[in-house]
Every structure is written in C-alpha cells, then in structure tokens.
Design an enzyme around this catalytic site. Structure first.
Site, mmCIF file in Angstrom:
data_model
loop_
_atom_site.group_PDB
_atom_site.id
_atom_site.type_symbol
_atom_site.label_atom_id
_atom_site.label_comp_id
_atom_site.label_asym_id
_atom_site.label_seq_id
_atom_site.Cartn_x
_atom_site.Cartn_y
_atom_site.Cartn_z
ATOM 1 N N ASP A 188 10.800 38.397 34.133
ATOM 2 C CA ASP A 188 12.941 38.440 33.591
ATOM 3 C C ASP A 188 13.489 40.088 33.888
ATOM 4 O O ASP A 188 12.567 40.804 33.272
ATOM 5 C CB ASP A 188 13.572 37.906 32.069
ATOM 6 C CG ASP A 188 14.208 38.049 31.580
ATOM 7 O OD1 ASP A 188 15.382 38.384 32.529
ATOM 8 O OD2 ASP A 188 14.221 37.677 30.546
ATOM 9 N N TRP A 233 14.166 39.021 24.232
ATOM 10 C CA TRP A 233 14.125 37.536 25.173
ATOM 11 C C TRP A 233 12.621 37.043 25.467
ATOM 12 O O TRP A 233 13.191 36.271 25.532
ATOM 13 C CB TRP A 233 15.183 38.016 25.459
ATOM 14 C CG TRP A 233 16.296 39.174 25.561
ATOM 15 C CD1 TRP A 233 16.618 40.022 25.758
ATOM 16 C CD2 TRP A 233 17.038 38.089 25.395
ATOM 17 N NE1 TRP A 233 17.711 40.519 25.222
ATOM 18 C CE2 TRP A 233 17.985 39.025 25.568
ATOM 19 C CE3 TRP A 233 17.617 36.739 25.525
ATOM 20 C CZ2 TRP A 233 20.286 38.399 25.341
ATOM 21 C CZ3 TRP A 233 18.888 35.748 25.005
ATOM 22 C CH2 TRP A 233 19.916 37.294 24.696
ATOM 23 N N LYS A 273 24.043 42.987 32.937
ATOM 24 C CA LYS A 273 23.767 44.102 32.707
ATOM 25 C C LYS A 273 24.109 44.717 34.214
ATOM 26 O O LYS A 273 24.387 46.135 34.083
ATOM 27 C CB LYS A 273 22.358 44.200 32.227
ATOM 28 C CG LYS A 273 21.711 43.067 31.627
ATOM 29 C CD LYS A 273 22.639 42.869 30.306
ATOM 30 C CE LYS A 273 22.594 41.656 29.097
ATOM 31 N NZ LYS A 273 21.536 41.161 29.355
HETATM 32 C C1 LIG Z 1 20.921 40.177 28.152
HETATM 33 C C2 LIG Z 1 19.836 39.082 28.526
HETATM 34 C C3 LIG Z 1 19.134 37.760 28.418
HETATM 35 C C4 LIG Z 1 20.137 36.266 28.235
HETATM 36 O O1 LIG Z 1 20.884 36.993 29.593
HETATM 37 P P1 LIG Z 1 22.120 35.416 29.861
HETATM 38 O O2 LIG Z 1 23.022 35.433 31.334
HETATM 39 O O3 LIG Z 1 23.392 35.936 28.637
HETATM 40 O O4 LIG Z 1 21.389 34.277 28.680
HETATM 41 C C5 LIG Z 1 17.649 37.413 28.845
HETATM 42 N N1 LIG Z 1 16.764 38.521 29.800
HETATM 43 C C6 LIG Z 1 16.456 39.907 28.648
HETATM 44 C C7 LIG Z 1 16.086 41.562 29.513
HETATM 45 C C8 LIG Z 1 18.580 40.623 28.903
HETATM 46 O O5 LIG Z 1 18.925 41.073 28.679
#
Ligand SMILES: *Cc1c(COP(=O)(O)O)cnc(C)c1O
Length: 355
Positions: free
Chosen positions: A166, A99, A190
């Site tokens: 993020d 990511w 998540k």
């Molecule tokens: C799952 C995840 C993403 C992607 O998320 P989306 O909402 O599917 O775009 C980005 N960063 C991290 C750390 C993730 O766990």
C-alpha cells in the site's frame, strides 16, 4: 491571506494541476463539452488513460509484464481485493499502523494470515526490525508510509517472498524497484490526484492463481483486459492524475521528488529537534518524509492550542495531528513547497520567541 496546505489527504496538489483540470471541466479539448459530460468511451478520453498509464510506467520504470489500472473504491477496497486475487493459502502482513491493521483484517476473509511483526505496543512509533518473514506465504503485505503515525519504509525490502505494498501516501515520491512487487496500490488523494481513483500496478503472471470464484468487478483480470474501461471509470480524477503525472515528469521525475522530499523533511525535522517547545513522535530512523508528526514537549503542553491558533492565523491549514497521535502533523507530499515548510518553521521559531 496565502494558505499553506498541510492536509493529510485529500491534500495539496500543484496549482497548475488544479487550473488545467478546471479548464477541461469547462471545455474538454475544445469540444464544447465538459470533461464531466463526455463518455469515458469518447475517442478523446482514451488518450487520457493511455498517456497516464504510459507516464506511470515511465516515471516508475515499470518492467515488462506489469499492468497499470485505475479503479474506484479507494485503497480501502484494495484491502479486500488484494487477498481476494492473491491469497492462495496464507499471507503475511507487517502491522505498522491503522491502515496496515485494516488491510490485515480484510485478508482474514480469504485465508490464513500471519502478522510478521507489529509496532502497536508503542503506538506505532517505529517500524519493526529484525523479524523473519515466513517463506510459505503467498505474499508479504506492507504499508510503505504510515500516514497517521508518520513512519515510513522508504526502501524496497529484501524478503524471501513477493511483496505487495500500500503506497497510498508516498507513491511517486521516490524511485521504486517495481520488480520486487506483485502489486502496488494507492488511493490517489495523497500524492497523485483528487479523491476518487485508485492506482494499481499488477504483475500479470500472478493473476488468476487464487483458487476461488471471484466476482467480476473484484477480479483484477476484468480491469486489466478492458484497460480500466470495464465500467465507467472516475473520469475527472483520472484526468487530474494525468496532470500531476505530467507535472512530476516536467519537474525531474521521481528522483527530483525524492530530493525535494528530503529537503523539506530535513528543514522541518531540524526545527522540531532544535525548538525547545516541540519534539518528534517517532523513532528517528523511521521518520516519514511525507507526514511529519510532532507534539509539544510535556512542560509546554498547555501551549498546544495557542500554537495551533497562531499557525492558523498565519495561513497554515491541516496541521492538527490525527486524534490517535495528537499534536501536529504537517503533510509534505510532492506538491508541498519549500516555501510552505519554511513558513511553518518560521511560525515555530516566532512562537518560541514569544513564549
Ligand atoms: C489514506 C490511506 C488509506 C485509505 O485510503 P482510501 O482511499 O480513503 O480508502 C489507505 N492506506 C494509506 C497508507 C492511506 O494513507
């Protein structure tokens, strides 16, 4: 059979969050209409957004001067929206996994980038240390929890520039010093809600500085000014986020979530380290409390499929590791129970006895 949900995302939510959301889908606040049928501008829905924002500010102790908004597009849209709004000349990125790398790739559309460090050399099995952050960058972007590889930066880094993070897979699992960040974002699926909404925390004074013509929908100011109501927001996901936020508050806030996360991880990592069949995949000090990755020890490699089948027969769901790591990954977000973790640990113990 009782199921133990270890999915990495979308993932387990507290049962009452699902039940309460289901009730509102059938009949929203006794209106005779479904949550799916009401206008987002209906007088009933504004309080949902207001309460959710207030709870987020309360739970994370967000200082004055920050805004909280809900958008669609997932964390992946933030990979481009962040540099679009914040990259003036140059931005720094810490490359700790899939990511993080995707975030860096998108930033390149908007200006100069520096990769301050990377753990790609060892399949992202550690968090790089001892690197220097240049001081001439607009921000340093980090991924606090690396969902796929199972490493985590479980603290607020001290660096000479502003942070952007993020936090998709560990937000609300610990207290955060929000004042260190210009922006924190996370896809909800998540640790917060059903899929479909992204939470973004923004420092107001940093908005509107980037020297580019930003399309309306991509400009954070549009959504801050309209309180996430510029266009139709994802109504049901936002409602489910509200239910989770209430649940976190009722259960002791992020301090309690942090304590629980440590307990769960301690139980599972202890067993991984003790059990002769298994071993962890990442540097011990960088182990994620959220995504616990482990593989068979090489001499027991042929037992991987049998263990997967055994655990599945006991109700474990979602324990297969991501294809880039292999083995197993037990995701233990806020809703994960000690009971669930103990069930997995018992399966590992029994399987060791039988083999
Ligand atoms: C799952 C995840 C993403 C992607 O998320 P989306 O909402 O599917 O775009 C980005 N960063 C991290 C750390 C993730 O766990």
């Amino acid at each position: 059979m009782k199921k133990y949900n270890f999915n990495a995302g979308p993932s387990m939510l507290p049962r009452e969050v699902i039940e309460n959301t289901a009730k509102q889908i059938l009949d929203f606040n006794g209106s005779g209409l479904s949550l799916m049928e009401i206008s987002h501008r209906a007088k009933d829905f504004q309080p949902v957004v207001d309460e959710a924002v207030a709870l987020i500010k309360d739970l994370l102790q967000i200082p004055d001067g920050y805004s909280v908004i809900f958008l669609g597009g997932g964390a992946s849209l933030q990979f481009c929206q962040v540099p679009c709004n914040f990259l003036i000349k140059k931005a720094a990125y810490l490359n700790t996994g899939t990511w993080a790398k995707k975030a860096l790739k998108e930033a390149k559309h908007f200006g100069e980038t520096v990769e301050v460090a990377s753990s790609a050399d060892a399949n992202y099995s550690y968090i790089p240390k001892g690197w220097d952050c240049p001081t001439d960058v607009d921000y340093l972007h980090i991924t606090t929890n690396n969902t796929i590889y199972g490493t985590e930066i479980r603290k607020d880094l001290d660096v000479p520039v502003r942070l952007i993070a993020d936090m998709s897979s560990d937000i609300f699992s610990r207290p955060v010093d929000v004042a260190k960040y210009d922006c924190i974002y996370g896809g909800a699926q998540k640790n917060l809600a059903m899929a479909g909404v992204t939470l973004i925390i923004l420092k107001d004074e940093c908005l509107g500085k980037a020297p580019r013509d930003i399309p309306t929908m991509l400009d954070y100011r549009t959504h801050v000014e309209k309180g996430s109501m510029f266009n139709t927001p994802p109504v049901v996901p936002i409602y489910s986020a509200l239910e989770t936020l209430r649940w976190i508050k009722k259960n002791g806030g992020v301090e309690a979530m942090d304590k629980l996360a440590k307990q769960r991880a301690d139980i599972l990592y202890s067993e991984i380290d003790r059990n002769k069949l298994f071993r962890g995949t990442v540097n011990e000090e960088d182990r994620s409390l959220m995504n616990i990755c482990f593989v068979m020890n090489p001499e027991y490699a042929e037992l991987e499929k049998p263990f997967f089948e055994y655990a599945t027969s006991l109700g474990m769901v979602g324990i297969k590791g991501h294809r880039s790591v292999g083995g197993f990954r037990a995701s233990c977000y806020n809703a994960q129970t000690i009971e669930g973790v103990n069930a997995l640990v018992n399966a590992m113990k029994e399987f060791e006895k039988n083999n």
